[in-house]
Design an enzyme around this catalytic site. Structure first.
Site, PDB file in Angstrom:
ATOM      1  N   ASP A 161       0.765  -1.241   0.000  1.00 34.25           N
ATOM      2  CA  ASP A 161       0.000   0.000   0.000  1.00 34.25           C
ATOM      3  C   ASP A 161       0.801   1.301   0.000  1.00 34.25           C
ATOM      4  O   ASP A 161       0.598   2.165  -0.825  1.00 34.25           O
ATOM      5  CB  ASP A 161      -0.938   0.025   1.220  1.00 34.25           C
ATOM      6  CG  ASP A 161      -1.760  -1.246   1.358  1.00 34.25           C
ATOM      7  OD1 ASP A 161      -1.653  -2.144   0.499  1.00 34.25           O
ATOM      8  OD2 ASP A 161      -2.516  -1.342   2.332  1.00 34.25           O
ATOM      9  N   GLU A 389       1.866  -9.499  11.654  1.00 35.28           N
ATOM     10  CA  GLU A 389       1.564  -9.015  10.300  1.00 35.28           C
ATOM     11  C   GLU A 389       2.860  -8.759   9.540  1.00 35.28           C
ATOM     12  O   GLU A 389       3.005  -9.106   8.388  1.00 35.28           O
ATOM     13  CB  GLU A 389       0.728  -7.732  10.403  1.00 35.28           C
ATOM     14  CG  GLU A 389       0.252  -7.207   9.062  1.00 35.28           C
ATOM     15  CD  GLU A 389      -0.674  -6.013   9.198  1.00 35.28           C
ATOM     16  OE1 GLU A 389      -0.725  -5.416  10.300  1.00 35.28           O
ATOM     17  OE2 GLU A 389      -1.349  -5.669   8.201  1.00 35.28           O
TER      18      GLU A 389
HETATM   19  C1  GLC Z   1      -2.997  -4.562   3.840  1.00 36.03           C
HETATM   20  C2  GLC Z   1      -1.805  -5.046   3.040  1.00 36.03           C
HETATM   21  C3  GLC Z   1      -2.273  -5.955   1.925  1.00 36.03           C
HETATM   22  C4  GLC Z   1      -3.071  -7.097   2.520  1.00 36.03           C
HETATM   23  C5  GLC Z   1      -4.193  -6.603   3.442  1.00 36.03           C
HETATM   24  C6  GLC Z   1      -4.843  -7.712   4.234  1.00 36.03           C
HETATM   25  O1  GLC Z   1      -3.835  -3.759   3.094  1.00 36.03           O
HETATM   26  O2  GLC Z   1      -1.084  -3.973   2.530  1.00 36.03           O
HETATM   27  O3  GLC Z   1      -1.215  -6.444   1.176  1.00 36.03           O
HETATM   28  O4  GLC Z   1      -3.614  -7.887   1.522  1.00 36.03           O
HETATM   29  O5  GLC Z   1      -3.680  -5.671   4.354  1.00 36.03           O
HETATM   30  O6  GLC Z   1      -3.900  -8.421   4.970  1.00 36.03           O
END
Ligand code: GLC
Length: 420
Positions: A161, A389
């Site tokens: 992102d 995460e």
């Molecule tokens: C965030 C991350 C993305 C992922 C999502 C759910 O938006 O940047 O890559 O898929 O979270 O984990």
């Protein structure tokens, strides 16, 4: 104490919401596209039925034109912004209107390999046309000129992102929005580790541009003030096309196989054009200015995952160099870059899914020692900190949500070892 593998399986079970898995409780309460592909591969190590249903549930969100959305909103939740109302897409189940890196065909092939039964074959036969359509969508919607590189129209589509790779290209995106921005993420985790407010304004502005374009692919492509060729997405798609080709030989027609092979040849050539000799890395390209984006990030190693071995030795050397600056590989931003922020999301931290793809790629391209190092670092991080995460590359500390499905899935994949 429960052993790590059992703990990983338990996380996948706990994050199960009835056939699909949420990335983590509360912070991400729906089904995410590429998360689910990794999760399906993780489930394949202990629950095949669940692996197939992960894929099936994601495909329930697929659009008629073939696009597989970034998010499928199977059940309502107030824990996430922007929810279905902001996207304004009337579907059942509701979805977002953009996509994410296409890991799914690669995942489906791996699940099938684990389930070499008549039932597995039948499940794959049902899924194959959907995967074929999604790859046709990528070509038609995101590379209508047949350049061999697909365009990404929103940083969320890259899955990375707030990577510094997108900073300059995002400058073109206005910060004004008609939608009131009510972030929920910053009430679940420390705001200092999340994207900034101004990033979110631009992210939502783009959503409004696409909504105004009626979610029509050609109009979105033309209207988007953000249009990049992401190395990660293109490399992952190339790898997925190769896996789809393999599936096409069993589940498709000869015409389909040759259509896929034609795209593969085009993509292999185009991806090599992203290699930058001076910087010794694959660089993303800004498709509006036509210029290379001078940013070295973890996505730049992913052509290895697609089997592009030409620069494997140089990339392994680059990893060695980064490895001298950090405790754990692979930081998402070059640790020597002034934009490197070890704690802030995609601006520096280590992500287990990216590490697994890089390790797989290094292994596949003959750099087995570095593959083992990246895989080992990933295991060490998870062993010490749990299924976070993401991780601080300098200290190894786990950050963000603590019980992440895809981190658990990667632990299980690493247990299985590298594909030969
Ligand atoms: C965030 C991350 C993305 C992922 C999502 C759910 O938006 O940047 O890559 O898929 O979270 O984990």
């Amino acid at each position: 104490m429960m052993d790590r593998s059992e703990a990983a399986r338990q996380i996948l079970r706990d994050n199960d919401r009835g056939g699909y898995t949420v990335p983590t409780d509360r912070l991400y309460p729906f089904q995410w596209n590429w998360d689910s592909a990794f999760v399906a591969m993780g489930f394949a190590s202990f629950d095949l039925a669940r692996a197939w249903s992960e894929i099936g549930c994601l495909l329930r969100g697929q659009w008629e034109d073939g696009m597989i959305p970034q998010i499928v909103f199977h059940a309502p939740s107030d824990d996430y912004f922007p929810g279905p109302g902001v996207w304004g897409i009337r579907r059942d189940p509701p979805t977002s209107g953009i996509t994410q890196p296409p890991v799914l065909a690669t995942a489906a092939r791996r699940v099938l390999a684990a389930d070499a039964t008549a039932e597995g074959e039948a499940r794959m036969a049902a899924i194959y046309p959907r995967l074929r359509d999604s790859h046709r969508w990528w070509a038609a919607a995101r590379d209508p000129g047949g350049t061999g590189l697909v365009a990404t129209l929103h940083p969320w589509e890259t899955g990375m992102d707030n990577s510094p790779a997108w900073d300059r290209a995002l400058d073109r995106v206005p910060t004004g929005t008609r939608t009131a921005i009510r972030r929920r993420d910053t009430s679940h985790v420390d705001p200092a580790f999340r994207p900034r407010a101004i990033d979110y304004q631009r992210f939502i502005h783009l959503v409004e541009v696409f909504r105004d374009a009626g979610w029509n692919p050609a109009r979105m492509l033309a209207a988007s003030p953000f249009r990049v060729a992401d190395v990660g997405t293109n490399a992952i798609l190339l790898r997925a096309e190769k896996d789809l080709l393999h599936l096409a030989s069993r589940f498709g027609t000869p015409e389909e196989a040759s259509e896929i092979a034609t795209r593969i040849a085009r993509m292999e050539t185009a991806l090599e054009h992203l290699w930058d000799d001076a910087r010794g890395h694959y660089l993303p390209r800004d498709l509006i200015s036509g210029e290379a984006i001078p940013f070295r990030g973890s996505a730049g190693f992913l052509p290895l995952f697609a089997g592009q071995a030409r620069h494997a030795a140089a990339l392994a050397t680059r990893l060695e160099e980064w490895g001298r600056r950090v405790k754990a590989l692979v930081p998402s931003t070059d640790p020597g870059d002034p934009l490197f922020e070890p704690l802030r999301y995609w601006r520096g931290p280590v992500w287990a899914v990216v590490n697994w793809m890089i390790a797989e790629g290094l292994h596949r391209c003959g750099e087995t020692a570095m593959a083992a190092r990246v895989a080992g670092d990933t295991r060490d991080l998870i062993a010490a900190e749990g299924f976070s995460e993401y991780f601080d590359p300098i200290t190894g500390q786990g950050i963000g949500g603590g019980t992440f499905s895809w981190t658990a899935a990667i632990w299980l994949l690493l247990e299985e070892g590298m594909a030969s």
